[in-house]
Design an enzyme around this catalytic site. Structure first.
Site, PDB file in Angstrom:
ATOM      1  N   HIS A 264       0.858  -1.179   0.000  1.00  0.00           N
ATOM      2  CA  HIS A 264       0.000   0.000   0.000  1.00  0.00           C
ATOM      3  C   HIS A 264       0.899   1.235   0.000  1.00  0.00           C
ATOM      4  CE1 HIS A 264      -2.802   2.996   1.712  1.00  0.00           C
ATOM      5  NE2 HIS A 264      -3.796   2.175   1.418  1.00  0.00           N
ATOM      6  N   ASP A 341       3.039  -4.885   8.190  1.00  0.00           N
ATOM      7  CA  ASP A 341       1.819  -4.085   8.057  1.00  0.00           C
ATOM      8  C   ASP A 341       0.634  -5.039   8.147  1.00  0.00           C
ATOM      9  OD1 ASP A 341      -0.417  -2.709   7.191  1.00  0.00           O
ATOM     10  OD2 ASP A 341       0.472  -2.002   5.313  1.00  0.00           O
ATOM     11  N   GLN A 344      -4.504  -5.347   6.728  1.00  0.00           N
ATOM     12  CA  GLN A 344      -5.441  -6.221   6.019  1.00  0.00           C
ATOM     13  C   GLN A 344      -5.470  -7.643   6.575  1.00  0.00           C
ATOM     14  OE1 GLN A 344      -7.597  -5.191   3.779  1.00  0.00           O
ATOM     15  NE2 GLN A 344      -6.814  -3.106   3.840  1.00  0.00           N
ATOM     16  N   LYS A 367     -10.241  -1.318  10.613  1.00  0.00           N
ATOM     17  CA  LYS A 367     -10.176  -2.517   9.771  1.00  0.00           C
ATOM     18  C   LYS A 367     -10.618  -3.767  10.519  1.00  0.00           C
ATOM     19  CE  LYS A 367      -7.877  -0.275   6.449  1.00  0.00           C
ATOM     20  NZ  LYS A 367      -8.033  -0.280   5.005  1.00  0.00           N
ATOM     21  N   CYS A 505      -4.800   2.660  -3.639  1.00  0.00           N
ATOM     22  CA  CYS A 505      -3.541   3.135  -3.040  1.00  0.00           C
ATOM     23  C   CYS A 505      -2.469   2.058  -3.124  1.00  0.00           C
ATOM     24  CB  CYS A 505      -3.758   3.571  -1.584  1.00  0.00           C
ATOM     25  SG  CYS A 505      -4.800   5.032  -1.415  1.00  0.00           S
TER      26      CYS A 505
END
Length: 543
Positions: A264, A341, A344, A367, A505
């Site tokens: 991202h 990260d 997600q 999220k 993104c």
């Protein structure tokens, strides 16, 4: 009725020829070649309805043919030995309440009858006869998606002149359960105050609620200590914090940071900025045509100038689940720290930061069914201790004079000013909610739904799925021949379906496939198989 005799023959019994059932027989022969199909005739009334049919993705064409007519359906009758053969091909056998299959083996019959309480019931039997259950098996202790949906008021919302909302934009943000909404409201009604450093009752309540949220996050991630958990605004701020507070001071001209092609923009731009300021550079892990990281190439990127690695756990554009355990191990073998990260992954996969051994793990509350404006940086104690404060202000200081300032230890030294207290409390409530369902059960249900959705989308002429990694989560990016991505997004919206349509993104990975944009449905545990069918139905109308 479909029966199987000891010779493996399938018979459809009752009166009158039925061409739809004949097609089912033909498809059954294709998927189950060990069975010799016989005659096909019209079923009796009052058994399966298409909405009650749940079959494995391998047999999905059979289900589709049944669904072409609401009056078509059938109970299933097999000898036990033949039943076990079919289970080798089917993940599940389908049973409708009030229309049980009959088996010659009374033990198998009893096992299945015991499950006939809730609708629908899905059960499988292993070759040894041991009962195994799918996550979709209904029951009080099982995954009941329709009951879960009742916890999310917005899923009943009407949009676009009365269309029922179908929320398939979960990679952008997730919806919030009543428990989260009510907990935030309770905070403002009964606990609202700034935290720490006050002697009154509301400050104590607010501080307790804020630090209890930190405890819940630490438990959710299996962090060793509350001091490993830093509250930030979200994943983007978390990555910027690590880049500025920990990594930048270690960089000089010629040094290198490793990222992946899947990232991202939030995991690209902060690193570009500090590279421009220090003379360092970025190296990129490539992906194969399915969207999977090429580990052999990753290994080749390390050298004496490598200073840091930052990679996504799950790609927001493709859904690829990266092999983070191996990525961490390889980085540490070279003496390099690594950030994961988790924006997600946190709502789809169980996370154990100690087992993962990542130096940093970051995610956003919105999220994972929590509020916006709150996120988390997990950091190992030594890297947090050696990191400089990201911002200066109140709350993060131990002592201030005009000559110098002494900082609080982590996590306080990274939480300058008044944080999003209500957001942290709401995040804690969201994690409570997720834990009440169970991440293992969520992962299993979502995997079944994702596999089903991928297979159904492949039936749309001209549709091409982007990203077909062996391990995926949530995301179903696609393009459709002869139709612009923005038009598809708008068309779906007119029918109540919310998806993301654009570059997400994540322009570098889309350009790897020669694309500037995709349509991106993305699922969560409150989505249903019926919603996937509706998505496909509307897409077929475009053709």
């Amino acid at each position: 009725m479909i029966t199987s005799n000891r010779n493996g023959k399938l018979d459809f019994t009752s009166g009158g020829e039925d061409p739809v059932l004949q097609e089912i027989v033909d498809l059954s022969r294709e998927f189950f070649p060990e069975f010799d199909t016989a005659r096909c005739v019209q079923r009796p009334e009052g058994h399966f309805h298409p909405e009650d049919v749940v079959m494995s993705t391998a047999a999905q064409p059979v289900v589709e043919k049944i669904s072409e007519s609401e009056s078509n359906g059938f109970p299933v009758q097999f000898e036990s030995s033949d039943f076990l053969k079919i289970i080798d091909e089917l993940s599940f056998v389908d049973i409708h309440k009030g229309s049980l299959p009959a088996f010659s083996d009374p033990i198998s019959q009893q096992d299945i009858a015991s499950a006939n309480v809730y609708r629908p019931v899905v059960q499988s039997v292993s070759r040894s006869g041991e009962k195994k259950e799918s996550i979709r098996t209904a029951g009080k202790e099982k995954f009941n998606v329709h009951a879960i949906r009742q916890d999310f008021p917005i899923l009943s919302e009407k949009v676009n002149n009365g269309q029922k909302l179908v929320w398939l934009d979960n990679s952008a943000t997730t919806q919030k359960p009543v428990s989260v909404i009510e907990r935030i409201s309770q905070f403002y009604l009964h606990e609202n105050s700034n935290v720490h450093r006050a002697a009154h009752e509301l400050a104590a309540r607010s501080t307790d609620a804020y630090e209890d949220a930190r405890r819940k996050v630490a438990s959710f991630l299996n962090a060793p200590s509350l001091s490993n958990i830093v509250f930030v605004r979200g994943t983007t701020e978390g990555i910027n914090l690590v880049a500025r507070s920990y990594v930048k001071s270690q960089l000089k001209a010629g040094d290198e940071i490793i990222l992946s092609m899947l990232e991202h923009h939030a995991n690209i731009v902060p690193w570009q900025q500090i590279c421009m300021e220090t003379g360092a550079s970025i190296r990129v892990i490539p992906v194969d045509d399915d969207g999977q990281l090429i580990l052999s190439e990753y290994c080749k990127l390390f050298n004496s100038r490598t200073r840091f690695v930052s990679v996504a756990h799950v790609s927001n554009a493709l859904g690829t689940i990266t092999p983070v355990g191996e990525l961490v191990h390889i980085a540490h073998r070279h003496g390099v720290r690594i950030l994961i990260d988790g924006a997600q992954s946190v709502s789809h996969l169980p996370i154990d930061v100690q087992a993962l051994d990542a130096d940093f793990y970051v995610f956003s509350g919105h999220k994972v069914f929590g509020p916006t404006g709150i996120g988390v940086v997990y950091g190992k104690a030594d890297v947090l201790d050696s990191s400089e404060p990201y911002q200066g202000g109140g709350n993060m200081i131990a002592d201030v004079t005009f000559e110098k300032t002494l900082y609080q230890p982590a996590p306080a030294k990274f939480e300058a000013g008044t944080g999003n207290i209500a957001g942290a409390v709401g995040l804690g409530a969201a994690l409570d909610y997720v834990n009440s369902i169970g991440m293992d059960r969520i992962e299993r249900y979502e995997h079944e739904l994702l596999v089903y959705a991928m297979d159904r989308l492949k039936t749309v002429p001209g549709l091409r799925l982007i990203g077909n990694a062996r391990k995926k989560a949530s995301v179903l990016s696609f393009v459709l021949n002869d139709f612009d991505v923005p038009y598809i997004g708008q068309y779906l919206s007119r029918h109540g379906i919310a998806v993301r349509a654009g570059h997400h993104c994540a322009q570098p990975i889309l350009r790897r496939y020669g694309l500037e944009a995709t349509v991106r449905p993305s699922i969560a545990f409150y989505n249903t198989f019926e919603e996937i069918d509706y998505l496909v139905k509307i897409l077929l109308r475009l053709r």
